[in-house]
Design a protein around this motif. Structure first.
Motif, short mmCIF file in Angstrom:
data_model
loop_
_atom_site.label_atom_id
_atom_site.label_comp_id
_atom_site.label_asym_id
_atom_site.label_seq_id
_atom_site.Cartn_x
_atom_site.Cartn_y
_atom_site.Cartn_z
N TYR A 199 50.12 50.64 35.38
CA TYR A 199 51.27 50.65 35.98
C TYR A 199 51.60 51.24 37.37
CZ TYR A 199 56.18 49.81 37.13
OH TYR A 199 57.46 49.62 37.89
N VAL A 200 51.53 50.74 38.57
CA VAL A 200 52.00 51.22 39.62
C VAL A 200 53.18 50.42 40.44
CG1 VAL A 200 51.26 51.80 42.25
CG2 VAL A 200 49.60 52.13 40.10
N CYS A 201 54.39 51.18 40.44
CA CYS A 201 55.39 50.41 40.85
C CYS A 201 55.34 50.17 42.33
CB CYS A 201 56.78 51.05 40.71
SG CYS A 201 58.04 50.39 41.13
N LYS A 202 55.58 48.97 42.74
CA LYS A 202 55.27 48.75 44.36
C LYS A 202 56.55 47.68 44.86
CE LYS A 202 50.39 48.77 44.48
NZ LYS A 202 49.22 48.34 45.33
N ALA A 238 56.36 36.61 33.17
CA ALA A 238 56.21 37.54 34.25
C ALA A 238 55.96 36.83 35.42
CB ALA A 238 54.73 38.21 33.98
N THR A 239 56.92 37.45 36.18
CA THR A 239 57.74 36.67 37.47
C THR A 239 57.41 37.69 38.65
OG1 THR A 239 59.98 37.08 37.82
CG2 THR A 239 59.18 35.40 36.14
N SER A 240 57.37 36.94 39.96
CA SER A 240 57.39 37.85 41.29
C SER A 240 58.20 37.02 42.11
CB SER A 240 55.96 37.89 41.87
OG SER A 240 55.62 36.32 42.22
N PHE A 241 58.93 37.64 42.93
CA PHE A 241 59.82 37.08 44.10
C PHE A 241 58.91 36.47 45.12
CE2 PHE A 241 62.10 37.09 48.12
CZ PHE A 241 63.15 36.19 47.76
N ILE A 243 44.34 41.88 37.88
CA ILE A 243 45.26 41.66 37.05
C ILE A 243 45.83 40.35 36.61
CG2 ILE A 243 47.91 42.16 36.94
CD1 ILE A 243 47.60 44.37 38.68
N ARG A 244 45.79 39.31 37.48
CA ARG A 244 45.97 38.03 37.12
C ARG A 244 44.83 37.46 36.16
NH1 ARG A 244 44.32 34.64 41.85
NH2 ARG A 244 42.34 35.06 41.04
N ASP A 245 43.78 37.60 36.16
CA ASP A 245 42.64 37.33 35.48
C ASP A 245 42.59 38.02 34.07
OD1 ASP A 245 41.66 36.06 37.51
OD2 ASP A 245 39.96 37.45 37.88
N HIS A 246 43.17 39.17 33.96
CA HIS A 246 43.56 39.84 32.80
C HIS A 246 44.68 38.99 32.24
CE1 HIS A 246 40.85 42.99 33.81
NE2 HIS A 246 40.95 43.54 32.48
N GLY A 283 60.35 40.33 39.40
CA GLY A 283 60.07 41.21 40.53
C GLY A 283 58.94 42.13 40.22
N ASP A 284 57.95 41.79 39.41
CA ASP A 284 56.98 42.81 39.07
C ASP A 284 55.87 43.07 40.33
OD1 ASP A 284 55.63 44.42 37.24
OD2 ASP A 284 54.56 43.07 36.27
N GLY A 285 56.00 42.78 41.51
CA GLY A 285 55.08 43.12 42.51
C GLY A 285 53.58 42.31 42.28
N ASN A 286 52.86 43.38 41.82
CA ASN A 286 51.26 42.86 41.45
C ASN A 286 51.09 42.75 40.24
OD1 ASN A 286 51.71 45.58 40.31
ND2 ASN A 286 49.63 46.43 41.26
N PHE A 287 52.17 42.56 39.13
CA PHE A 287 52.19 42.29 37.81
C PHE A 287 51.25 43.35 37.01
CE2 PHE A 287 53.14 38.23 39.76
CZ PHE A 287 53.89 37.51 38.82
#
Length: 244
Positions: free
Chosen positions: A220-223, A92-95, A111-114, A45-49
């Protein structure tokens, strides 16, 4: 500002060079497979990773930071501080689905590209923390991390139910004897959600409790998964449960 920009550029150059070096090493020694001895980390559940990226950069030492601070921040989340670039694997995963991420988070493409530069990082979407054995059949992890789980409603009974099912799910995917789970929550949620009690039902016990220092994780920004809204709390705590 000019000086900061130079530092940022050096970091990106180093990141690119490191990723290229490891890619070559992977082709020679790993042939696309996971090294059995690699420390396996699952992020849920890392939101925007953004935490996934911050963690990868910290392990690889691409941030210019004090080594003592680096060690402290890695210990907060249960990651061994002596890992090297070839010693770990992050799933690394997201819902959310990939399409939902595009809609919710404007910074997701960057972020994905990095993250895609690092062969140690695998991205997966649509992962339900209740159903880890289904998503990862036959796989085990040394460390499972879930930052700020939340259902989008303030109901402690529902969150106790969520945590009970989450720990039941993780207990089936932890490396036997040494696997651990790190959960971060806002201060007070740990008691209201009875996190330690819920973990105990799945034969997990509390290893330690520590304060999470957001400043130790640049970028890191929690979302919240449900809305994409960010939130921070200086009293955020982390709980690490260990296989009994």
């Amino acid at each position: 500002v000019g000086k900061d920009k130079q530092v940022e550029n050096r970091g990106r150059d180093g990141e690119r060079k490191y990723a290229e070096d490891v890619t070559r090493e992977k082709a020679e020694r790993m042939d696309g497979t996971v090294t059995p001895s690699a420390f396996q980390i699952l992020l849920l559940g890392d939101g925007n990773f953004s935490f996934s990226l911050a963690l990868a950069l910290k392990i690889i030492r691409l941030h210019h930071e004090d080594e003592a601070e680096r060690k402290l921040s890695l210990e907060e989340v249960g990651v061994p501080c002596d890992l090297r670039g070839e010693d770990f694997r992050i799933t690394a995963t997201s819902f959310d689905s990939a399409e939902e991420l595009e809609f919710k988070y404007g910074d997701w493409p960057s972020i994905r590209d990095h993250l895609e530069k690092f062969p140690q990082v695998e991205l997966q979407h649509g992962i339900n923390a209740w159903e880890l054995p289904k998503h990862f059949p036959g796989r085990t992890f040394d460390l499972i991390i879930w930052n700020h789980p939340h259902l989008g409603v303030e109901d402690f009974r529902l969150h106790r139910f969520l945590m009970a099912h989450f720990f039941h799910s993780t207990a089936q995917c932890l490396r036997s004897g040494t696997g651990a789970v790190t959960v971060s929550v806002v201060s007070g949620q740990d008691e209201r959600w009875q996190i330690v009690t819920q973990a105990g039902y799945s034969k997990l016990r509390l290893r330690r409790r520590s304060v999470f220092h957001t400043a130790h994780w640049p970028g890191y920004v929690c979302k919240r998964n449900m809305t994409g809204r960010s939130f921070k709390n200086i009293a955020t705590k982390r709980h690490v449960g260990q296989d009994m």
